[in-house]
Motif scaffolding. Structure first.
Motif, PDB file in Angstrom:
ATOM      1  N   LEU A 102       0.826  -1.213   0.000  1.00 30.45           N
ATOM      2  CA  LEU A 102       0.000   0.000   0.000  1.00 30.45           C
ATOM      3  C   LEU A 102       0.860   1.263   0.000  1.00 30.45           C
ATOM      4  O   LEU A 102       0.494   2.277  -0.594  1.00 30.45           O
ATOM      5  CB  LEU A 102      -0.931  -0.004   1.211  1.00 30.45           C
ATOM      6  N   ASN A 103       2.013   1.189   0.666  1.00 29.87           N
ATOM      7  CA  ASN A 103       2.885   2.355   0.738  1.00 29.87           C
ATOM      8  C   ASN A 103       3.486   2.713  -0.622  1.00 29.87           C
ATOM      9  O   ASN A 103       3.914   3.860  -0.834  1.00 29.87           O
ATOM     10  CB  ASN A 103       4.000   2.098   1.745  1.00 29.87           C
ATOM     11  N   GLN A 104       3.503   1.749  -1.551  1.00 27.49           N
ATOM     12  CA  GLN A 104       4.025   2.028  -2.889  1.00 27.49           C
ATOM     13  C   GLN A 104       3.237   3.150  -3.569  1.00 27.49           C
ATOM     14  O   GLN A 104       3.775   3.862  -4.422  1.00 27.49           O
ATOM     15  CB  GLN A 104       3.968   0.768  -3.751  1.00 27.49           C
ATOM     16  N   LEU A 105       1.975   3.301  -3.199  1.00 24.95           N
ATOM     17  CA  LEU A 105       1.142   4.338  -3.807  1.00 24.95           C
ATOM     18  C   LEU A 105       1.728   5.735  -3.606  1.00 24.95           C
ATOM     19  O   LEU A 105       1.572   6.615  -4.453  1.00 24.95           O
ATOM     20  CB  LEU A 105      -0.274   4.288  -3.229  1.00 24.95           C
ATOM     21  N   PHE A 106       2.392   5.929  -2.472  1.00 22.29           N
ATOM     22  CA  PHE A 106       2.893   7.265  -2.149  1.00 22.29           C
ATOM     23  C   PHE A 106       4.232   7.555  -2.831  1.00 22.29           C
ATOM     24  O   PHE A 106       4.760   8.660  -2.702  1.00 22.29           O
ATOM     25  CB  PHE A 106       3.009   7.412  -0.632  1.00 22.29           C
ATOM     26  N   ASN A 107       4.768   6.555  -3.526  1.00 19.67           N
ATOM     27  CA  ASN A 107       5.978   6.773  -4.318  1.00 19.67           C
ATOM     28  C   ASN A 107       5.654   6.954  -5.799  1.00 19.67           C
ATOM     29  O   ASN A 107       6.558   7.108  -6.617  1.00 19.67           O
ATOM     30  CB  ASN A 107       6.935   5.596  -4.144  1.00 19.67           C
ATOM     31  N   ILE A 108       4.367   6.903  -6.124  1.00 15.62           N
ATOM     32  CA  ILE A 108       3.910   7.058  -7.509  1.00 15.62           C
ATOM     33  C   ILE A 108       3.443   8.497  -7.697  1.00 15.62           C
ATOM     34  O   ILE A 108       2.795   9.076  -6.826  1.00 15.62           O
ATOM     35  CB  ILE A 108       2.781   6.060  -7.810  1.00 15.62           C
ATOM     36  N   THR A 109       3.780   9.074  -8.827  1.00 18.79           N
ATOM     37  CA  THR A 109       3.501  10.500  -9.045  1.00 18.79           C
ATOM     38  C   THR A 109       2.230  10.773  -9.832  1.00 18.79           C
ATOM     39  O   THR A 109       1.631  11.836  -9.698  1.00 18.79           O
ATOM     40  CB  THR A 109       4.687  11.148  -9.767  1.00 18.79           C
ATOM     41  N   SER A 110       1.805   9.829 -10.689  1.00 14.79           N
ATOM     42  CA  SER A 110       0.613  10.074 -11.504  1.00 14.79           C
ATOM     43  C   SER A 110       0.017   8.741 -11.954  1.00 14.79           C
ATOM     44  O   SER A 110       0.654   7.688 -11.843  1.00 14.79           O
ATOM     45  CB  SER A 110       0.964  10.922 -12.733  1.00 14.79           C
ATOM     46  N   TYR A 111      -1.195   8.835 -12.496  1.00  5.89           N
ATOM     47  CA  TYR A 111      -1.845   7.641 -13.011  1.00  5.89           C
ATOM     48  C   TYR A 111      -1.148   7.114 -14.258  1.00  5.89           C
ATOM     49  O   TYR A 111      -1.350   5.956 -14.639  1.00  5.89           O
ATOM     50  CB  TYR A 111      -3.312   7.940 -13.326  1.00  5.89           C
ATOM     51  N   ASP A 112      -0.348   7.936 -14.921  1.00  4.81           N
ATOM     52  CA  ASP A 112       0.365   7.511 -16.121  1.00  4.81           C
ATOM     53  C   ASP A 112       1.668   6.799 -15.803  1.00  4.81           C
ATOM     54  O   ASP A 112       2.315   6.259 -16.706  1.00  4.81           O
ATOM     55  CB  ASP A 112       0.665   8.730 -17.007  1.00  4.81           C
ATOM     56  N   ASP A 113       2.066   6.816 -14.555  1.00  2.60           N
ATOM     57  CA  ASP A 113       3.316   6.174 -14.146  1.00  2.60           C
ATOM     58  C   ASP A 113       3.213   4.661 -14.357  1.00  2.60           C
ATOM     59  O   ASP A 113       2.248   4.040 -13.912  1.00  2.60           O
ATOM     60  CB  ASP A 113       3.577   6.482 -12.668  1.00  2.60           C
ATOM     61  N   PRO A 114       4.187   4.024 -15.030  1.00  2.00           N
ATOM     62  CA  PRO A 114       4.153   2.560 -15.212  1.00  2.00           C
ATOM     63  C   PRO A 114       4.054   1.805 -13.888  1.00  2.00           C
ATOM     64  O   PRO A 114       3.484   0.705 -13.841  1.00  2.00           O
ATOM     65  CB  PRO A 114       5.471   2.267 -15.934  1.00  2.00           C
ATOM     66  N   ALA A 115       4.608   2.379 -12.821  1.00  2.00           N
ATOM     67  CA  ALA A 115       4.540   1.729 -11.511  1.00  2.00           C
ATOM     68  C   ALA A 115       3.102   1.624 -11.031  1.00  2.00           C
ATOM     69  O   ALA A 115       2.729   0.661 -10.343  1.00  2.00           O
ATOM     70  CB  ALA A 115       5.389   2.497 -10.503  1.00  2.00           C
ATOM     71  N   TYR A 116       2.267   2.618 -11.405  1.00  2.00           N
ATOM     72  CA  TYR A 116       0.863   2.564 -10.996  1.00  2.00           C
ATOM     73  C   TYR A 116       0.128   1.444 -11.727  1.00  2.00           C
ATOM     74  O   TYR A 116      -0.714   0.756 -11.140  1.00  2.00           O
ATOM     75  CB  TYR A 116       0.177   3.901 -11.270  1.00  2.00           C
ATOM     76  N   ALA A 117       0.444   1.256 -13.006  1.00  9.02           N
ATOM     77  CA  ALA A 117      -0.181   0.169 -13.761  1.00  9.02           C
ATOM     78  C   ALA A 117       0.177  -1.181 -13.153  1.00  9.02           C
ATOM     79  O   ALA A 117      -0.672  -2.076 -13.032  1.00  9.02           O
ATOM     80  CB  ALA A 117       0.252   0.234 -15.221  1.00  9.02           C
ATOM     81  N   LYS A 118       1.432  -1.335 -12.739  1.00  8.41           N
ATOM     82  CA  LYS A 118       1.868  -2.602 -12.120  1.00  8.41           C
ATOM     83  C   LYS A 118       1.172  -2.801 -10.776  1.00  8.41           C
ATOM     84  O   LYS A 118       0.722  -3.900 -10.449  1.00  8.41           O
ATOM     85  CB  LYS A 118       3.379  -2.585 -11.944  1.00  8.41           C
ATOM     86  N   TRP A 119       1.093  -1.712  -9.991  1.00 10.12           N
ATOM     87  CA  TRP A 119       0.424  -1.808  -8.688  1.00 10.12           C
ATOM     88  C   TRP A 119      -1.045  -2.149  -8.866  1.00 10.12           C
ATOM     89  O   TRP A 119      -1.599  -2.964  -8.130  1.00 10.12           O
ATOM     90  CB  TRP A 119       0.570  -0.480  -7.955  1.00 10.12           C
ATOM     91  N   SER A 120      -1.691  -1.534  -9.836  1.00 11.04           N
ATOM     92  CA  SER A 120      -3.111  -1.783 -10.085  1.00 11.04           C
ATOM     93  C   SER A 120      -3.354  -3.221 -10.530  1.00 11.04           C
ATOM     94  O   SER A 120      -4.369  -3.829 -10.179  1.00 11.04           O
ATOM     95  CB  SER A 120      -3.636  -0.814 -11.144  1.00 11.04           C
ATOM     96  N   GLU A 121      -2.425  -3.772 -11.306  1.00 11.18           N
ATOM     97  CA  GLU A 121      -2.559  -5.166 -11.738  1.00 11.18           C
ATOM     98  C   GLU A 121      -2.509  -6.103 -10.541  1.00 11.18           C
ATOM     99  O   GLU A 121      -3.286  -7.059 -10.436  1.00 11.18           O
ATOM    100  CB  GLU A 121      -1.459  -5.516 -12.734  1.00 11.18           C
ATOM    101  N   THR A 122      -1.595  -5.820  -9.594  1.00  8.16           N
ATOM    102  CA  THR A 122      -1.512  -6.634  -8.380  1.00  8.16           C
ATOM    103  C   THR A 122      -2.793  -6.521  -7.569  1.00  8.16           C
ATOM    104  O   THR A 122      -3.320  -7.513  -7.061  1.00  8.16           O
ATOM    105  CB  THR A 122      -0.318  -6.178  -7.525  1.00  8.16           C
ATOM    106  N   ARG A 123      -3.307  -5.298  -7.456  1.00  7.80           N
ATOM    107  CA  ARG A 123      -4.558  -5.107  -6.715  1.00  7.80           C
ATOM    108  C   ARG A 123      -5.703  -5.864  -7.375  1.00  7.80           C
ATOM    109  O   ARG A 123      -6.520  -6.504  -6.694  1.00  7.80           O
ATOM    110  CB  ARG A 123      -4.907  -3.625  -6.618  1.00  7.80           C
ATOM    111  N   LEU A 124      -5.792  -5.817  -8.688  1.00  6.44           N
ATOM    112  CA  LEU A 124      -6.853  -6.528  -9.390  1.00  6.44           C
ATOM    113  C   LEU A 124      -6.749  -8.029  -9.138  1.00  6.44           C
ATOM    114  O   LEU A 124      -7.765  -8.694  -8.872  1.00  6.44           O
ATOM    115  CB  LEU A 124      -6.773  -6.240 -10.891  1.00  6.44           C
TER     116      LEU A 124
END
Length: 396
Positions: A102-124
């Motif tokens: 969950l803390n990874q979210l606070f290291n992401i800067t925008s919805y376009d960040d590739p890290a957010y796509a990876k995090w969202s895939e894990t959440r899904l």
């Protein structure tokens, strides 16, 4: 793109951390029970031996056997504490991994960040596994968790334990569920649960159903009388079963004998179990879907002539069914979407009006004209026009 808001992502994540936390608390309480029970026995036994020694009343072989029993009891205690310690360590490790996720979210800067796509895939993936567990597809959930390496994010053991209790209730046995109530007595009292009373009441009803009136009365004195301050009316009705057989048609005794009460107990247990662990009903997967669908739903989604091919709400046989009970979205600013392509109409893809008054995007009309020698066909009316007849509209 909307402003990135990590706090908003965590609204439905409370249970993600609460389940392993509650499991740690449960292991700790279990350790305390073991310690209090076994150390109490050891202290009492040793104190008796000391008293006998002071009075010169000790029997060598007998005392030796008593000490052997004490040593065996302590070895058993050590084994139990080691098991609970291992459980606590595993739960703490899961909590750390989940908090880090969950803390990874606070290291992401925008919805376009590739890290957010990876995090969202894990959440899904973990939401899908959670949904499978709730529906009883345990093997599929475990396989998904294993293949996606998210075993620490999926509460398989929690749902399997709950399934065992629900299965015992479906087989008309309250033993496991009563033990669960005993293990969670303090927490259940805080949420003012009546599950334990309902289970004891059902045990009383089953004895009455079997014609064991004397045993039923003794059971009521032992387990039901303690609830008389809060459930006096139910107890009075239950005692009336002594005068009625299971095939009675007299209300409310017919309802008390109804086998459907076992299904109600299963639902009651599930509700309380979820409440103790902050689990939501429906599942996080459905909540997330409903949130997204409610942001998209409009009256046009249910007009055949206005359906958008890219709108999930417009797909009436799939997600549209889930969205049907949801409210319409509140749009402060309108967006123009092309019915043909499903793309947003803006300055780069302006709206174009045909002579019949229908409006489509420039890109849609250009593609039609390219495929039909400069002519465009209105998808709604079927009328054909020259591409040059379309007029550009300006959004104000």
């Amino acid at each position: 793109m909307d402003k990135y808001n990590p706090e908003g992502q965590l609204v439905i994540e409370q249970a993600f951390l609460k389940v392993p936390y509650e499991q740690v608390r449960k292991s700790y309480r279990q350790s305390q029970k073991y310690l209090e029970k076994d150390l109490g026995f050891v202290n009492h036994t040793v104190a008796d031996l000391v008293k006998q020694a002071k009075r010169n009343m000790t029997d060598g072989p007998a005392s030796h056997q008593v000490l052997e029993n004490v040593l065996s009891r302590l070895n058993t205690l050590k084994r139990k504490l080691s098991e609970t310690k291992a459980d606590e360590t595993a739960c703490i490790q899961r909590s750390k991994l989940r908090a880090a996720h969950l803390n990874q979210l606070f290291n992401i800067t925008s919805y376009d960040d590739p890290a957010y796509a990876k995090w969202s895939e894990t959440r899904l993936n973990r939401m899908l596994a959670d949904y499978m567990l709730r529906k009883g597809y345990y093997d599929s959930a475990e396989r998904l968790a294993s293949e996606q390496h998210i075993e620490s994010f999926v509460d398989v053991d929690f749902f399997r334990e709950a399934l065992a209790i629900e299965d015992s209730l479906s087989q008309k046995s309250c033993t496991k569920c009563l033990q669960w109530c005993s293990d969670n007595k303090v927490a259940l009292r805080k949420i003012k649960s009546s599950l334990e009373f309902d289970l004891h009441l059902q045990e009383f009803i089953e004895q009455a159903r079997a014609g064991q009136a004397r045993n039923a009365i003794q059971y009521a004195k032992k387990y039901l009388v303690a609830w008389s301050e809060t459930h006096a009316r139910e107890i009075e009705q239950a005692m009336g079963l002594m005068a009625f057989r299971a095939d009675t048609h007299c209300y409310p005794y017919k309802k008390l004998y109804d086998p459907e009460r076992w299904q109600e107990l299963i639902c009651h247990f599930r509700e309380d179990n979820f409440a103790l662990h902050s689990l939501t009903e429906p599942s996080p997967l459905l909540l997330t879907l409903q949130t997204g669908l409610s942001a998209l739903k409009s009256t046009h989604c249910y007009h055949d002539e206005d359906r958008n091919i890219n709108c999930p709400v417009c797909q009436k046989d799939t997600l549209g069914r889930l969205a049907r009970a949801l409210p319409y979205s509140h749009q402060v600013n309108s967006n123009l979407v092309c019915r043909v392509t499903g793309q947003l109409m803006n300055e780069d893809n302006p709206p174009m009006k045909l002579p019949n008054g229908r409006v489509y995007s420039l890109q849609a009309l250009q593609q039609m004209a390219l495929e039909n020698n400069g002519e465009v066909r209105c998808p709604v009316t079927g009328q054909t026009f020259d591409f040059t007849d379309a007029k550009k509209l300006f959004i104000s």
